[in-house]
Design a protein around this motif. Structure first.
Motif, PDB file in Angstrom:
ATOM      1  N   ARG A 102       0.826  -1.214   0.000  1.00  0.00           N
ATOM      2  CA  ARG A 102       0.000   0.000   0.000  1.00  0.00           C
ATOM      3  C   ARG A 102       0.860   1.264   0.000  1.00  0.00           C
ATOM      4  NH1 ARG A 102      -4.138   0.202   3.211  1.00  0.00           N
ATOM      5  NH2 ARG A 102      -4.011  -1.868   4.083  1.00  0.00           N
ATOM      6  N   PHE A 103       2.105   1.173   0.494  1.00  0.00           N
ATOM      7  CA  PHE A 103       2.955   2.370   0.559  1.00  0.00           C
ATOM      8  C   PHE A 103       3.331   2.865  -0.839  1.00  0.00           C
ATOM      9  CE2 PHE A 103       3.305   0.705   4.814  1.00  0.00           C
ATOM     10  CZ  PHE A 103       3.180   1.855   5.573  1.00  0.00           C
ATOM     11  N   SER A 104       3.285   2.009  -1.837  1.00  0.00           N
ATOM     12  CA  SER A 104       3.604   2.410  -3.212  1.00  0.00           C
ATOM     13  C   SER A 104       2.601   3.409  -3.763  1.00  0.00           C
ATOM     14  CB  SER A 104       3.641   1.195  -4.129  1.00  0.00           C
ATOM     15  OG  SER A 104       4.654   0.324  -3.728  1.00  0.00           O
ATOM     16  N   SER A 105       1.367   3.336  -3.302  1.00  0.00           N
ATOM     17  CA  SER A 105       0.337   4.224  -3.833  1.00  0.00           C
ATOM     18  C   SER A 105      -0.007   5.381  -2.904  1.00  0.00           C
ATOM     19  CB  SER A 105      -0.925   3.424  -4.152  1.00  0.00           C
ATOM     20  OG  SER A 105      -1.444   2.838  -2.975  1.00  0.00           O
ATOM     21  N   LEU A 106       0.619   5.445  -1.731  1.00  0.00           N
ATOM     22  CA  LEU A 106       0.311   6.536  -0.800  1.00  0.00           C
ATOM     23  C   LEU A 106       0.975   7.827  -1.255  1.00  0.00           C
ATOM     24  CD1 LEU A 106       0.619   5.024   2.793  1.00  0.00           C
ATOM     25  CD2 LEU A 106      -1.447   5.729   1.601  1.00  0.00           C
ATOM     26  N   GLU A 107       0.160   8.829  -1.463  1.00  0.00           N
ATOM     27  CA  GLU A 107       0.686  10.151  -1.787  1.00  0.00           C
ATOM     28  C   GLU A 107       0.544  11.080  -0.597  1.00  0.00           C
ATOM     29  OE1 GLU A 107      -1.285  11.511  -5.300  1.00  0.00           O
ATOM     30  OE2 GLU A 107      -0.630   9.776  -6.476  1.00  0.00           O
ATOM     31  N   GLN A 108      -0.490  10.868   0.185  1.00  0.00           N
ATOM     32  CA  GLN A 108      -0.810  11.682   1.346  1.00  0.00           C
ATOM     33  C   GLN A 108      -1.107  10.726   2.498  1.00  0.00           C
ATOM     34  OE1 GLN A 108      -0.981  14.980   0.378  1.00  0.00           O
ATOM     35  NE2 GLN A 108      -1.402  15.884   2.358  1.00  0.00           N
ATOM     36  N   VAL A 109      -0.642  11.047   3.697  1.00  0.00           N
ATOM     37  CA  VAL A 109      -0.946  10.217   4.864  1.00  0.00           C
ATOM     38  C   VAL A 109      -1.363  11.108   6.030  1.00  0.00           C
ATOM     39  CG1 VAL A 109       0.634   8.327   4.264  1.00  0.00           C
ATOM     40  CG2 VAL A 109       1.440  10.174   5.729  1.00  0.00           C
ATOM     41  N   THR A 110      -2.100  10.498   6.940  1.00  0.00           N
ATOM     42  CA  THR A 110      -2.429  11.170   8.188  1.00  0.00           C
ATOM     43  C   THR A 110      -1.522  10.593   9.261  1.00  0.00           C
ATOM     44  OG1 THR A 110      -4.726  11.509   7.543  1.00  0.00           O
ATOM     45  CG2 THR A 110      -4.244  11.575   9.900  1.00  0.00           C
ATOM     46  N   VAL A 111      -0.871  11.454  10.013  1.00  0.00           N
ATOM     47  CA  VAL A 111      -0.032  11.033  11.135  1.00  0.00           C
ATOM     48  C   VAL A 111      -0.709  11.526  12.407  1.00  0.00           C
ATOM     49  CG1 VAL A 111       2.233  11.161  12.224  1.00  0.00           C
ATOM     50  CG2 VAL A 111       2.055  11.111   9.717  1.00  0.00           C
ATOM     51  N   TRP A 112      -1.040  10.568  13.256  1.00  0.00           N
ATOM     52  CA  TRP A 112      -1.684  10.864  14.539  1.00  0.00           C
ATOM     53  C   TRP A 112      -0.572  10.904  15.570  1.00  0.00           C
ATOM     54  CZ3 TRP A 112      -5.843   7.137  16.939  1.00  0.00           C
ATOM     55  CH2 TRP A 112      -6.425   7.746  18.047  1.00  0.00           C
ATOM     56  N   MET A 113      -0.304  12.093  16.094  1.00  0.00           N
ATOM     57  CA  MET A 113       0.810  12.312  17.013  1.00  0.00           C
ATOM     58  C   MET A 113       0.430  11.917  18.442  1.00  0.00           C
ATOM     59  SD  MET A 113       3.177  13.257  15.022  1.00  0.00           S
ATOM     60  CE  MET A 113       4.399  13.740  16.231  1.00  0.00           C
TER      61      MET A 113
END
Length: 180
Positions: A40-51
């Motif tokens: 799935r990381f190959s197609s990720l352009e944007q991610v949400t990071v929950w700090m």
């Protein structure tokens, strides 16, 4: 640093990786995979990071690669080791709607955590607290009412009924499995 707030519901979150630390001098981060679908990381352009402090950042992925069973990510605007280190402890999450479907008889770890485990005869053994990945058959780690832990192989021939809606797993243990 160009992280933008992300306001979608936390109830929809599925963790796919945890950021451990900065890696290298260009602002990359090393992450532990929390997904069975690393492709799935190959197609990720944007991610949400929950700090860890509850803040949620929407970050653009510039690059990724795999190294020593970890995914290395480079985010736009995080160009130094110091900037990248500020992301340590964050969890990369995706919405429940973006989760890849599983085949019949497969389950996500989050679906079985908290399930009550009982024998086919009705004896309650405890609650699933985690799933231990062994490289072979995964093990359900149960905590009983008296605080003891048990390991139950998460195999079709033992776990005869998995009801994720009811949070209940029925087992048919082979001789000796429940002996202490």
């Amino acid at each position: 640093m160009t992280g933008k707030p992300d306001n979608h519901s936390r109830e929809e979150d599925v963790v796919i990786a945890r950021i451990l630390k900065a890696r290298g001098i260009r602002g990359e981060v090393a992450c532990v995979l929390e997904t069975d679908f690393p492709g799935r990381f190959s197609s990720l352009e944007q991610v949400t990071v929950w700090m860890p402090d509850g803040a949620r950042l929407s970050l653009k992925v510039e690059d990724h690669w795999f190294h020593n069973q970890r995914v290395i990510l480079k985010f736009e605007g995080y160009d130094t080791m110091t900037a990248a280190q500020s992301l340590a402890g964050g969890r990369l999450v995706i919405a429940e709607a973006d989760v890849a479907p599983l085949a019949e008889g497969q389950f996500f770890e989050r679906q079985v955590i908290g399930s009550e485990v009982m024998t086919s005869g009705g004896r309650t053994l405890g609650l699933v607290t985690r799933v231990m990945r062994t490289g072979g058959t995964d093990l359900l780690v149960l905590k009983s009412d008296d605080g003891r832990e048990r390991l139950i192989p998460f195999a079709d021939e033992i776990c005869t009924d998995v009801d994720v809606g009811a949070k209940r797993i029925t087992i048919d243990p082979p001789d000796g499995l429940l002996d202490l």
